[in-house]
Motif scaffolding. Structure first.
Motif, mmCIF file in Angstrom:
data_model
loop_
_atom_site.group_PDB
_atom_site.id
_atom_site.type_symbol
_atom_site.label_atom_id
_atom_site.label_comp_id
_atom_site.label_asym_id
_atom_site.label_seq_id
_atom_site.Cartn_x
_atom_site.Cartn_y
_atom_site.Cartn_z
ATOM 1 N N ARG A 188 3.845 7.709 -18.249
ATOM 2 C CA ARG A 188 2.990 6.949 -17.337
ATOM 3 C C ARG A 188 3.594 5.574 -17.063
ATOM 4 O O ARG A 188 3.625 5.106 -15.933
ATOM 5 N N GLU A 189 4.101 4.958 -18.111
ATOM 6 C CA GLU A 189 4.681 3.625 -17.939
ATOM 7 C C GLU A 189 5.975 3.664 -17.140
ATOM 8 O O GLU A 189 6.284 2.729 -16.413
ATOM 9 N N TRP A 225 4.924 4.452 -13.282
ATOM 10 C CA TRP A 225 4.272 3.371 -12.556
ATOM 11 C C TRP A 225 4.902 2.012 -12.844
ATOM 12 O O TRP A 225 4.304 0.970 -12.578
ATOM 13 N N HIS A 226 6.100 2.026 -13.404
ATOM 14 C CA HIS A 226 6.812 0.770 -13.688
ATOM 15 C C HIS A 226 7.204 0.093 -12.364
ATOM 16 O O HIS A 226 7.533 0.783 -11.394
ATOM 17 N N PRO A 227 7.158 -1.244 -12.306
ATOM 18 C CA PRO A 227 7.553 -1.917 -11.059
ATOM 19 C C PRO A 227 8.968 -1.584 -10.598
ATOM 20 O O PRO A 227 9.244 -1.544 -9.392
ATOM 21 N N LEU A 228 9.853 -1.292 -11.552
ATOM 22 C CA LEU A 228 11.219 -0.925 -11.162
ATOM 23 C C LEU A 228 11.241 0.437 -10.456
ATOM 24 O O LEU A 228 12.064 0.656 -9.552
ATOM 25 N N ALA A 233 8.833 1.685 -8.571
ATOM 26 C CA ALA A 233 8.356 1.454 -7.202
ATOM 27 C C ALA A 233 9.457 0.814 -6.357
ATOM 28 O O ALA A 233 9.685 1.191 -5.203
ATOM 29 N N THR A 234 10.156 -0.137 -6.952
ATOM 30 C CA THR A 234 11.245 -0.822 -6.231
ATOM 31 C C THR A 234 12.354 0.163 -5.882
ATOM 32 O O THR A 234 12.879 0.150 -4.757
ATOM 33 N N ILE A 262 11.447 2.258 -2.925
ATOM 34 C CA ILE A 262 11.666 1.568 -1.640
ATOM 35 C C ILE A 262 13.152 1.606 -1.273
ATOM 36 O O ILE A 262 13.514 1.839 -0.117
ATOM 37 N N PHE A 318 5.589 -5.576 -1.185
ATOM 38 C CA PHE A 318 5.712 -5.389 -2.635
ATOM 39 C C PHE A 318 6.275 -6.638 -3.317
ATOM 40 O O PHE A 318 5.944 -6.936 -4.461
ATOM 41 N N SER A 367 3.974 -9.209 -5.024
ATOM 42 C CA SER A 367 3.096 -8.654 -6.057
ATOM 43 C C SER A 367 2.537 -9.696 -7.013
ATOM 44 O O SER A 367 1.499 -9.478 -7.625
#
Lengths: 180, 58
Positions: free
Chosen positions: B7-8, B11-14, B16-17, B20, B52, B55
Motif C-alpha cells: 500500500r505504501e 500510493w507513495h508520492p514517488l 504518482a510522480t 506522470i 501535483f 501537493s
C-alpha cells in the motif's frame, strides 16, 4: 486534517470533482484572456516568452534564485463545510482547483498559466485544466490511501528533490511536444 | 506487513510522480508516431505535473 471522516467516501470524491472543475474554470478563463493577448504579438515572440518564463521557473524551482510569485496566501476556511458533506467539499475543491484561492507551493503552475494563456488551443487548455485538478486530486487520493497518519507528507518531503526533478522533466518534455 | 508495504509503495508520492513521467513519455511516443493524442497527453502532463507539484499546499 486529512484523517477527518469528512475526507472519506463521497466527500473525497466531491472534493476531487471540485478540484477538476476549478482547474477547468481557470484554464478556460486563461484561454479567453489569452485570445486577446495573442493578437498583440507574433507566435514566435509568444513561444520565446513561454520558454524564457519556464527557464526562470525551473531555476527558481531548484532554489537557485528566490523570488516571490503572486499567491493568495490563505487557507481555505473550514466554513465552506457549512454546505454539507457533498457541496462543502465540492466548493472547497473548486476554490482550491482554481489555483487562486490558497497557497501555491510550486512554480510549475505559473509556467502552465503562461503557457495556456499564450499558446493553448481550446482542447489543450481543457486538457491542462482538467489534469491540473487531477494532479491535485492525485495528492489527496494518494495521501488518504498511503496511511492513516498523514505520513505521506513526510514521504513527499523526504523525496522532494527527486519528485521536483521528475515533475520538471515531465513538464519540459511535454512543453517541447506542445510547442513543436 | 506485506499488505502495508504494498500500500505504501503503491500510493507513495514517488509512484504518482513516476506515473506522470510515464504518461509524458507516452505522449512523446504518440507524438513521434504523428498521433494527435500525443499532444493532448502532453497538455495533460503539463496540467498534472503543475497540480501535483503543489501537493504541499494543503
Amino acid at each position: 486534517m486529512l484523517n477527518s471522516p469528512v475526507w472519506r467516501g463521497p466527500s473525497q470524491y466531491a472534493f476531487c470533482l471540485g478540484l477538476i472543475l476549478g482547474g477547468l474554470a481557470s484554464a478556460l478563463s486563461l484561454l479567453v484572456v489569452g485570445s486577446i493577448v495573442r493578437v498583440a504579438a507574433p507566435s514566435l515572440v509568444l513561444i520565446v516568452v513561454v520558454l524564457a518564463w519556464f527557464g526562470v521557473i525551473v531555476v527558481r524551482e531548484f532554489g537557485l534564485v528566490r523570488f516571490k510569485l503572486p499567491q493568495n496566501a490563505r487557507l481555505v476556511p473550514q466554513s465552506v463545510f457549512r454546505h454539507g458533506r457533498f457541496f462543502g467539499p465540492l466548493q472547497f475543491g473548486l476554490e482550491m482547483g482554481t489555483g487562486v484561492r490558497t497557497y501555491v507551493t510550486s512554480g510549475l503552475p505559473y509556467a502552465a498559466l503562461v503557457l495556456v494563456l499564450l499558446i493553448a488551443e481550446p482542447a489543450g487548455a481543457v486538457a491542462a485544466g482538467v489534469a491540473f485538478g487531477l494532479g491535485r486530486s492525485l495528492m489527496i487520493t494518494s495521501n488518504l490511501r498511503y496511511s492513516d497518519d498523514n505520513s505521506w507528507d513526510f514521504a513527499w518531503s523526504d523525496h522532494e528533490r527527486v519528485i521536483r526533478m521528475l515533475l520538471v522533466a515531465s513538464f519540459a518534455v511535454s512543453l517541447w511536444v506542445v510547442l513543436a | 506487513m506485506t499488505t502495508i508495504l504494498s500500500r505504501e509503495r503503491l500510493w507513495h508520492p514517488l509512484t504518482a510522480t513516476a506515473g506522470i513521467a510515464v504518461v509524458a513519455v507516452s505522449g512523446i511516443v504518440l507524438h513521434s508516431a504523428d498521433l494527435a493524442a500525443g499532444v493532448l497527453l502532453c497538455w495533460m502532463v503539463i496540467g498534472a505535473a503543475s497540480g501535483f507539484a503543489t501537493s504541499g499546499s494543503t
